[in-house]
Design an enzyme around this catalytic site. Structure first.
Site, PDB file in Angstrom:
ATOM      1  CG  ASP A  60      33.402  35.839  63.632  1.00 22.69           C
ATOM      2  OD1 ASP A  60      32.260  36.429  63.727  1.00 22.69           O
ATOM      3  OD2 ASP A  60      34.196  35.794  64.535  1.00 22.69           O
ATOM      4  CG  ASN A  83      29.311  37.870  65.401  1.00 20.15           C
ATOM      5  OD1 ASN A  83      30.054  36.994  65.352  1.00 20.15           O
ATOM      6  ND2 ASN A  83      28.015  37.507  65.401  1.00 20.15           N
ATOM      7  CG  ASP A 124      30.331  33.972  66.778  1.00 27.33           C
ATOM      8  OD1 ASP A 124      31.020  34.211  65.828  1.00 27.33           O
ATOM      9  OD2 ASP A 124      29.300  33.779  66.630  1.00 27.33           O
ATOM     10  CG  ASP A 167      28.933  36.342  60.604  1.00 18.31           C
ATOM     11  OD1 ASP A 167      29.138  37.030  59.778  1.00 18.31           O
ATOM     12  OD2 ASP A 167      29.278  36.637  61.750  1.00 18.31           O
ATOM     13  CD  GLU A 178      27.287  15.033  48.177  1.00 25.25           C
ATOM     14  OE1 GLU A 178      28.568  14.827  48.674  1.00 25.25           O
ATOM     15  OE2 GLU A 178      26.224  15.124  48.977  1.00 25.25           O
ATOM     16  CG  HIS A 200      31.456  20.568  52.211  1.00 25.64           C
ATOM     17  ND1 HIS A 200      31.026  20.578  50.832  1.00 25.64           N
ATOM     18  CD2 HIS A 200      30.589  19.997  52.899  1.00 25.64           C
ATOM     19  CE1 HIS A 200      29.784  19.772  50.811  1.00 25.64           C
ATOM     20  NE2 HIS A 200      29.840  19.159  52.071  1.00 25.64           N
ATOM     21  CG  ASP A 201      31.868  16.223  52.076  1.00 25.01           C
ATOM     22  OD1 ASP A 201      31.958  16.749  53.176  1.00 25.01           O
ATOM     23  OD2 ASP A 201      30.905  16.353  51.715  1.00 25.01           O
TER      24      ASP A 201
END
Length: 558
Positions: free
Chosen positions: A24, A26, A28, A32, A257, A330-331
């Protein structure tokens, strides 16, 4: 595999970034694009060649960006298109290619196409999606959603159901409509013209459905698997069209995939003639610790079963198609917690798993944090989870009395996708150096012990071991192009295999246990040179005593 079939994407190592959790810039609490740009030198030092970027497109974020409302805009949380262009240029300056995540089995229900489609049955966009009337007052068939419940959502305005194999906010596109295919191909060409280097194609095996949408075999929840439409009647035809209309316009890397893919189908998807994709992700080896297709279990994998699956794919695609190699994405949960030992032998087992995978034939994929041996997360409550799949499964299975709350939390801590989605652990400072704000999901509390800064400063770290494996791949053609042969297929302790290229031969040996195991060294490797080891290199005599989670690779004696 013949050396004449050389290709840059076979020789590459791909690194997957999940942007929301990488860095990150910034404050938040959400990673990003500028955060990725800031950390490109880290990836350059690791030695990777390609970044696969999980979706950064405009999205309502129902399924963490896999529900796209505009394919040619950037999600505001991630930055702007100018930020993307700057990141792309900075990556290319470092010799790193960018692979976009292409999600075109479905869109968001907030995409302008679907907003139009649901307005009326005669809207020009109606046929962009799959609409059907009720059947006997119920859903049009018994297909289930990946995220629990039926794969159909009733729409009051037009009094019909639309298909969603995933969230109800992710309606499936109708690929049988040539206008849909044209829209997708134009969008892909737009990204290629911008300079991206290829696509990872989300659930691409699901894009072609049987026209009459037949019922499938019901599972425990009463619905057929969301994989029911996999490898449909026109999928290869549509991908060949994509190859002609898009992919041949640039020197791309493509990986599909392919949920529900078989070895025979993979030979078509990733054929050596190059008429469709370069390679596929298959998931058979991800199911060896499932129970009858149910992943919500604490079952441990049997090594012999894992070896059978991986070997079948290694031998089955040899000379015909190309393998992708992965333990994590990511899964999936963290591999060191799943197949290794995330306690006393965390580093040894993380290195062992890397050795086992990276020295096979195929293109290796590293998921962010895997190169540090990041672990599963001690989530304490369902409120800690953000993943739609995990939260829905918890409420459905606990609500139906299949599992108690504590049982389900135990299974989620083992298998939830959120294990891979917690913030990258950059340093031992506040929030692991990920953000100056409050992160969107909790940081794993072990970040003070496991972080990039500490490992980059320590020569024997998991990070530096990955560096060595990547370097070995670039120095030795046998690692990329050699044929694979399994040794000791019945062993539940040792995974050993050879690679052969001409007169060269390489032996890889991995101990998958937390205890010592005796290994008889094949005669041709006795006295050979050890190329890499996660302990002090063993002397290759008649036999070696493998220490817990020990791994090494050796050349045969000259």
């Amino acid at each position: 595999m013949c050396i004449k079939d050389k290709a840059w994407w076979k020789e590459s190592v791909v690194y997957q970034i999940y942007p929301r959790s990488f860095k990150d810039s910034n404050g938040d609490g959400v990673g990003d694009l500028n955060g990725i740009t800031e950390k490109l030198d880290y990836l350059k030092e690791l030695g990777i060649d390609v970044i696969w970027l999980s979706p950064v497109y405009q999205s309502p974020n129902d399924d963490n960006g896999y529900d796209i409302s505009d394919y040619q805009a950037i999600m505001k949380e991630f930055g702007t298109m100018e930020d993307f262009d700057r990141m792309l240029a900075a990556a290319h300056d470092r010799g790193i290619k960018i692979l976009m995540d292409l999600v075109v089995n479905h869109t968001s229900d907030e995409h302008p196409w679907f907003v139009e489609s649901r307005k009326s049955t005669d809207n020009p966009y109606r046929d962009y999606y799959i609409w059907r009337p009720a059947r006997d007052g119920k859903e049009p068939n018994n297909w289930g959603s990946c995220f629990s419940g039926p794969a159909w959502q009733w729409d009051e305005q037009t009094q019909m159901y639309f298909l969603h194999l995933f969230s109800k906010k992710q309606p499936d596109l109708n690929w049988d409509n040539p206008r849909v295919r044209r829209e997708v191909f134009d969008m892909m060409n737009w990204w290629l013209k911008k300079g991206v280097d290829g696509f990872r194609m989300d659930v691409i095996s699901l894009i072609s459905k049987e026209p009459d949408l037949p019922d499938g075999p019901a599972e425990l929840n009463g619905y057929a698997s969301f994989n029911m439409p996999a490898n449909g009647p026109h999928v290869h035809e549509y991908l060949q069209e994509m190859r002609r209309e898009v992919l041949n316009n640039a020197d791309t890397l493509t990986v599909g995939e392919c949920s529900g893919v078989t070895l025979e189908e993979a030979k078509k998807y990733a054929n050596a003639e190059g008429t469709e994709l370069n390679m596929v992700f298959q998931f058979e080896h991800m199911d060896v610790d499932a129970e009858a297709g149910n992943k919500w279990t604490d079952k441990k994998m049997r090594l012999s079963e894992m070896k059978e699956v991986l070997t079948r794919w290694q031998k089955g695609l040899e000379g015909i198609a190309w393998n992708s190699l992965f333990w994590e994405n990511h899964d999936q949960p963290r591999s060191v917690s799943r197949y290794g030992n995330d306690g006393e032998y965390r580093e040894a087992s993380a290195k062992m798993l890397a050795t086992c995978l990276h020295l096979m034939q195929g293109t290796p994929y590293i998921y962010q944090g895997q190169e540090l041996g990041m672990t599963n997360v001690p989530f304490s409550s369902i409120d800690d989870f953000r993943d739609l799949d995990s939260v829905n499964a918890y409420h459905e299975l606990v609500g139906q009395g299949v599992f108690t709350e504590e049982q389900m939390l135990k299974y989620l801590r083992r298998k939830s996708r959120d294990n891979a989605r917690t913030p990258f652990q950059w340093n031992s400072g506040s929030q692991a150096g990920f953000t100056a704000g409050t992160p969107w999901i909790m940081v794993n509390p072990n970040y003070k012990e496991i972080n990039a800064e500490e490992q980059m400063n320590r020569p024997d770290s998991v990070f530096h071991y990955y560096q060595k494996l990547i370097r070995l791949r670039k120095e030795r053609e046998i690692v990329v192009y050699g044929s694979y042969d399994l040794l000791l297929p019945e062993s539940e302790e040792i995974y050993a295999y050879t690679r052969t290229l001409g007169d060269e031969k390489l032996l890889t040996v991995c101990n998958f246990t937390d205890h010592e195991v005796r290994y008889e060294v094949p005669e041709e490797f006795r006295g050979g040179d050890c190329l890499i080891s996660n302990y002090d290199a063993p002397e290759l005599n008649e036999s070696v005593t493998l220490r817990p989670y020990e791994a090494f690779a050796a050349e045969k004696k000259e």
